[in-house]
Design a protein around this motif. Structure first.
Motif, PDB file in Angstrom:
ATOM      1  N   ASP A 103     -44.662  18.477   7.335  1.00  0.00           N
ATOM      2  CA  ASP A 103     -44.585  17.530   8.456  1.00  0.00           C
ATOM      3  C   ASP A 103     -45.862  17.483   9.285  1.00  0.00           C
ATOM      4  O   ASP A 103     -45.880  16.908  10.371  1.00  0.00           O
ATOM      5  CB  ASP A 103     -43.397  17.867   9.356  1.00  0.00           C
ATOM      6  CG  ASP A 103     -43.477  19.281   9.944  1.00  0.00           C
ATOM      7  OD1 ASP A 103     -44.338  20.072   9.519  1.00  0.00           O
ATOM      8  OD2 ASP A 103     -42.646  19.607  10.815  1.00  0.00           O
ATOM      9  N   ALA A 104     -46.958  18.076   8.778  1.00  0.00           N
ATOM     10  CA  ALA A 104     -48.189  18.165   9.569  1.00  0.00           C
ATOM     11  C   ALA A 104     -48.695  16.790   9.996  1.00  0.00           C
ATOM     12  O   ALA A 104     -48.990  16.555  11.182  1.00  0.00           O
ATOM     13  CB  ALA A 104     -49.265  18.912   8.785  1.00  0.00           C
ATOM     14  N   LEU A 105     -48.819  15.865   9.063  1.00  0.00           N
ATOM     15  CA  LEU A 105     -49.342  14.543   9.406  1.00  0.00           C
ATOM     16  C   LEU A 105     -48.366  13.773  10.281  1.00  0.00           C
ATOM     17  O   LEU A 105     -48.784  12.999  11.152  1.00  0.00           O
ATOM     18  CB  LEU A 105     -49.679  13.756   8.145  1.00  0.00           C
ATOM     19  CG  LEU A 105     -50.806  14.328   7.283  1.00  0.00           C
ATOM     20  CD1 LEU A 105     -51.101  13.401   6.106  1.00  0.00           C
ATOM     21  CD2 LEU A 105     -52.071  14.575   8.092  1.00  0.00           C
ATOM     22  N   ASP A 106     -47.078  13.982  10.084  1.00  0.00           N
ATOM     23  CA  ASP A 106     -46.080  13.371  10.965  1.00  0.00           C
ATOM     24  C   ASP A 106     -46.248  13.869  12.398  1.00  0.00           C
ATOM     25  O   ASP A 106     -46.163  13.093  13.363  1.00  0.00           O
ATOM     26  CB  ASP A 106     -44.665  13.692  10.474  1.00  0.00           C
ATOM     27  CG  ASP A 106     -43.932  12.453   9.979  1.00  0.00           C
ATOM     28  OD1 ASP A 106     -44.234  11.353  10.480  1.00  0.00           O
ATOM     29  OD2 ASP A 106     -43.086  12.581   9.087  1.00  0.00           O
ATOM     30  N   LEU A 130     -50.740  24.890  15.602  1.00  0.00           N
ATOM     31  CA  LEU A 130     -50.811  26.307  15.252  1.00  0.00           C
ATOM     32  C   LEU A 130     -50.962  26.515  13.749  1.00  0.00           C
ATOM     33  O   LEU A 130     -50.670  25.634  12.939  1.00  0.00           O
ATOM     34  CB  LEU A 130     -49.556  27.023  15.733  1.00  0.00           C
ATOM     35  CG  LEU A 130     -49.291  27.012  17.243  1.00  0.00           C
ATOM     36  CD1 LEU A 130     -47.936  27.649  17.538  1.00  0.00           C
ATOM     37  CD2 LEU A 130     -50.396  27.732  18.002  1.00  0.00           C
ATOM     38  N   CYS A 131     -51.404  27.713  13.382  1.00  0.00           N
ATOM     39  CA  CYS A 131     -51.518  28.126  11.989  1.00  0.00           C
ATOM     40  C   CYS A 131     -50.664  29.373  11.778  1.00  0.00           C
ATOM     41  O   CYS A 131     -50.519  30.192  12.682  1.00  0.00           O
ATOM     42  CB  CYS A 131     -52.966  28.454  11.625  1.00  0.00           C
ATOM     43  SG  CYS A 131     -54.141  27.131  11.944  1.00  0.00           S
ATOM     44  N   ARG A 132     -50.111  29.495  10.587  1.00  0.00           N
ATOM     45  CA  ARG A 132     -49.335  30.695  10.260  1.00  0.00           C
ATOM     46  C   ARG A 132     -49.714  31.182   8.874  1.00  0.00           C
ATOM     47  O   ARG A 132     -50.328  30.460   8.076  1.00  0.00           O
ATOM     48  CB  ARG A 132     -47.841  30.399  10.298  1.00  0.00           C
ATOM     49  CG  ARG A 132     -47.339  29.442   9.231  1.00  0.00           C
ATOM     50  CD  ARG A 132     -45.823  29.442   9.173  1.00  0.00           C
ATOM     51  NE  ARG A 132     -45.279  28.447   8.256  1.00  0.00           N
ATOM     52  CZ  ARG A 132     -45.137  28.617   6.944  1.00  0.00           C
ATOM     53  NH1 ARG A 132     -45.549  29.741   6.384  1.00  0.00           N
ATOM     54  NH2 ARG A 132     -44.613  27.669   6.192  1.00  0.00           N
ATOM     55  N   ILE A 138     -47.611  33.830  13.044  1.00  0.00           N
ATOM     56  CA  ILE A 138     -48.593  32.976  13.720  1.00  0.00           C
ATOM     57  C   ILE A 138     -49.922  33.720  13.785  1.00  0.00           C
ATOM     58  O   ILE A 138     -49.977  34.892  14.166  1.00  0.00           O
ATOM     59  CB  ILE A 138     -48.119  32.601  15.131  1.00  0.00           C
ATOM     60  CG1 ILE A 138     -46.797  31.850  15.061  1.00  0.00           C
ATOM     61  CG2 ILE A 138     -49.172  31.749  15.839  1.00  0.00           C
ATOM     62  CD1 ILE A 138     -46.851  30.543  14.304  1.00  0.00           C
ATOM     63  N   ILE A 139     -51.002  33.061  13.436  1.00  0.00           N
ATOM     64  CA  ILE A 139     -52.304  33.710  13.346  1.00  0.00           C
ATOM     65  C   ILE A 139     -52.968  33.784  14.719  1.00  0.00           C
ATOM     66  O   ILE A 139     -53.069  32.780  15.425  1.00  0.00           O
ATOM     67  CB  ILE A 139     -53.209  32.955  12.359  1.00  0.00           C
ATOM     68  CG1 ILE A 139     -52.597  33.013  10.966  1.00  0.00           C
ATOM     69  CG2 ILE A 139     -54.616  33.541  12.343  1.00  0.00           C
ATOM     70  CD1 ILE A 139     -53.358  32.225   9.927  1.00  0.00           C
ATOM     71  N   ASN A 215     -46.793  23.440  17.579  1.00  0.00           N
ATOM     72  CA  ASN A 215     -46.222  23.178  16.257  1.00  0.00           C
ATOM     73  C   ASN A 215     -47.142  23.750  15.183  1.00  0.00           C
ATOM     74  O   ASN A 215     -48.360  23.621  15.282  1.00  0.00           O
ATOM     75  CB  ASN A 215     -46.070  21.670  15.999  1.00  0.00           C
ATOM     76  CG  ASN A 215     -45.216  20.971  17.030  1.00  0.00           C
ATOM     77  OD1 ASN A 215     -45.719  20.490  18.041  1.00  0.00           O
ATOM     78  ND2 ASN A 215     -43.922  20.894  16.776  1.00  0.00           N
ATOM     79  N   VAL A 216     -46.562  24.347  14.170  1.00  0.00           N
ATOM     80  CA  VAL A 216     -47.355  24.863  13.048  1.00  0.00           C
ATOM     81  C   VAL A 216     -47.687  23.723  12.103  1.00  0.00           C
ATOM     82  O   VAL A 216     -46.808  22.964  11.689  1.00  0.00           O
ATOM     83  CB  VAL A 216     -46.579  25.961  12.291  1.00  0.00           C
ATOM     84  CG1 VAL A 216     -47.365  26.406  11.057  1.00  0.00           C
ATOM     85  CG2 VAL A 216     -46.317  27.157  13.204  1.00  0.00           C
ATOM     86  N   VAL A 217     -48.963  23.591  11.759  1.00  0.00           N
ATOM     87  CA  VAL A 217     -49.401  22.513  10.871  1.00  0.00           C
ATOM     88  C   VAL A 217     -50.168  23.009   9.648  1.00  0.00           C
ATOM     89  O   VAL A 217     -50.373  22.262   8.693  1.00  0.00           O
ATOM     90  CB  VAL A 217     -50.274  21.485  11.636  1.00  0.00           C
ATOM     91  CG1 VAL A 217     -49.459  20.769  12.703  1.00  0.00           C
ATOM     92  CG2 VAL A 217     -51.495  22.159  12.255  1.00  0.00           C
ATOM     93  N   ARG A 218     -50.573  24.271   9.665  1.00  0.00           N
ATOM     94  CA  ARG A 218     -51.371  24.799   8.555  1.00  0.00           C
ATOM     95  C   ARG A 218     -50.839  26.154   8.133  1.00  0.00           C
ATOM     96  O   ARG A 218     -50.431  26.965   8.968  1.00  0.00           O
ATOM     97  CB  ARG A 218     -52.837  24.933   8.970  1.00  0.00           C
ATOM     98  CG  ARG A 218     -53.762  25.488   7.879  1.00  0.00           C
ATOM     99  CD  ARG A 218     -55.204  25.465   8.328  1.00  0.00           C
ATOM    100  NE  ARG A 218     -56.109  25.934   7.294  1.00  0.00           N
ATOM    101  CZ  ARG A 218     -57.434  25.834   7.346  1.00  0.00           C
ATOM    102  NH1 ARG A 218     -58.010  25.269   8.397  1.00  0.00           N
ATOM    103  NH2 ARG A 218     -58.191  26.285   6.372  1.00  0.00           N
TER     104      ARG A 218
END
Length: 317
Positions: A103-106, A130-132, A138-139, A215-218
């Protein structure tokens, strides 16, 4: 805002000898719930099956893909090549050994749409999520965002709030081509493997805001093989390129962003000077003659640190 764009997003990947990892990224892009995007792949002179893998993706016809192969030159040269190609309104970078959440692009689209319908759109240049890790951690998590949606500049976030999460950005293409661009030529560019992103984000942050979102995206994968374009340069060459990367980042931080470091993080400014001095000595450059600064305190620190750092370098080698 009236400029015509072919796609909502340009997703782009710089890659070098990652043929075994690209199919996983490809699948994560196929899984995107938002479909209006192109995928640009810049191959930095791979000598494995990267081209064959990418041609197979193209032949499948499931994504809008452009594949460019160039001579090995480092990620900064891949950035320059890709920036000229973007046909999307916003740009998302993703490394060949990582993935975007489905859902990153959404998520990015929702926040850009909100900004487009507001009064402050022209004040913003990026949205960051965010990145995980692949197991859900979570990084770089040290403290939560001040708010689930937090609007500020990168400069304030980095220097004032000292928020040091690893976050992933979706950026306006025109800013990537201007304030946040990778210079086509910079000092020792032929000896570097990258151009410090910190320099670019600060340059954009002087003029524009960022929207930070909870929100996590990566997703970072544990089997990452290492930094782009360094795999080819074994042994001493890897160390030399990394040394020049650090040297240039420290040099330009002192020369271009001294006002911010001195105002918000003087200790960091001192570290930049010591880093520049040490890295200069490692590659045989005189730091006192090379640094362009009129600040007497900076010159004094270089002079005072010269002998101790020279002795440290001799001891380490």
């Amino acid at each position: 805002m009236n400029q015509a764009y072919k796609y909502r997003f340009s997703v782009w990947t710089a890659t070098y000898n990652r043929a075994g990892f690209l199919p996983r990224l490809y699948e994560s892009l196929l899984a995107q719930t938002f479909k209006d995007f192109e995928w640009i792949i810049v191959d930095d002179g791979s000598i494995d099956d990267t081209e064959t893998v990418c041609r197979r993706f193209i032949d499948e016809g499931r994504l809008n893909i452009r594949y460019i192969k160039k001579e090995n030159g480092g990620k900064h040269t891949a950035w320059v090549a890709a920036t000229a190609l973007f046909e999307g309104r916003y740009v998302v970078t993703i490394d060949s050994d990582d993935m975007l959440t489905a859902d990153a692009l959404d998520i990015f689209n929702k926040h850009w749409a909100d900004l487009e319908h507001g009064n402050d759109y022209d004040l913003f240049w990026e949205v960051r999520g965010l990145c995980r890790t692949e197991d859900g951690k979570i990084i770089g998590a040290t403290k939560p965002l001040p708010a689930p949606v937090f609007d500020t500049t990168h400069i304030d976030m980095y220097f004032k709030h000292k928020y040091l999460y690893e976050m992933h950005g979706c950026r306006k293409v025109e800013v990537l081509r201007n304030e946040a661009k990778v210079p086509e030529a910079f000092e020792y560019s032929n000896l570097c493997s990258n151009y410090g992103e910190r320099l670019r984000w600060i340059a954009a942050g002087r003029k524009y805001k960022t929207r930070y979102i909870n929100n996590v995206v990566r997703v970072y994968m544990y089997d990452s093989p290492g930094t782009l374009s360094l795999q080819r340069n074994f042994g001493k060459n890897v160390s030399v390129k990394r040394t020049y990367n650090s040297l240039i980042t420290a040099k330009y931080s002192i020369e271009r962003d001294r006002d911010l470091w001195v105002r918000f993080n003087y200790k960091g400014h001192v570290v930049n000077i010591l880093m520049f001095s040490y890295m200069s000595m490692r590659v045989g450059i005189n730091p006192i003659k090379t640094l362009k600064t009129s600040a007497l305190t900076d010159k004094a620190m270089l002079i005072i640190s010269y002998i101790p750092l020279r002795l440290l370098l001799l001891f380490l080698h």
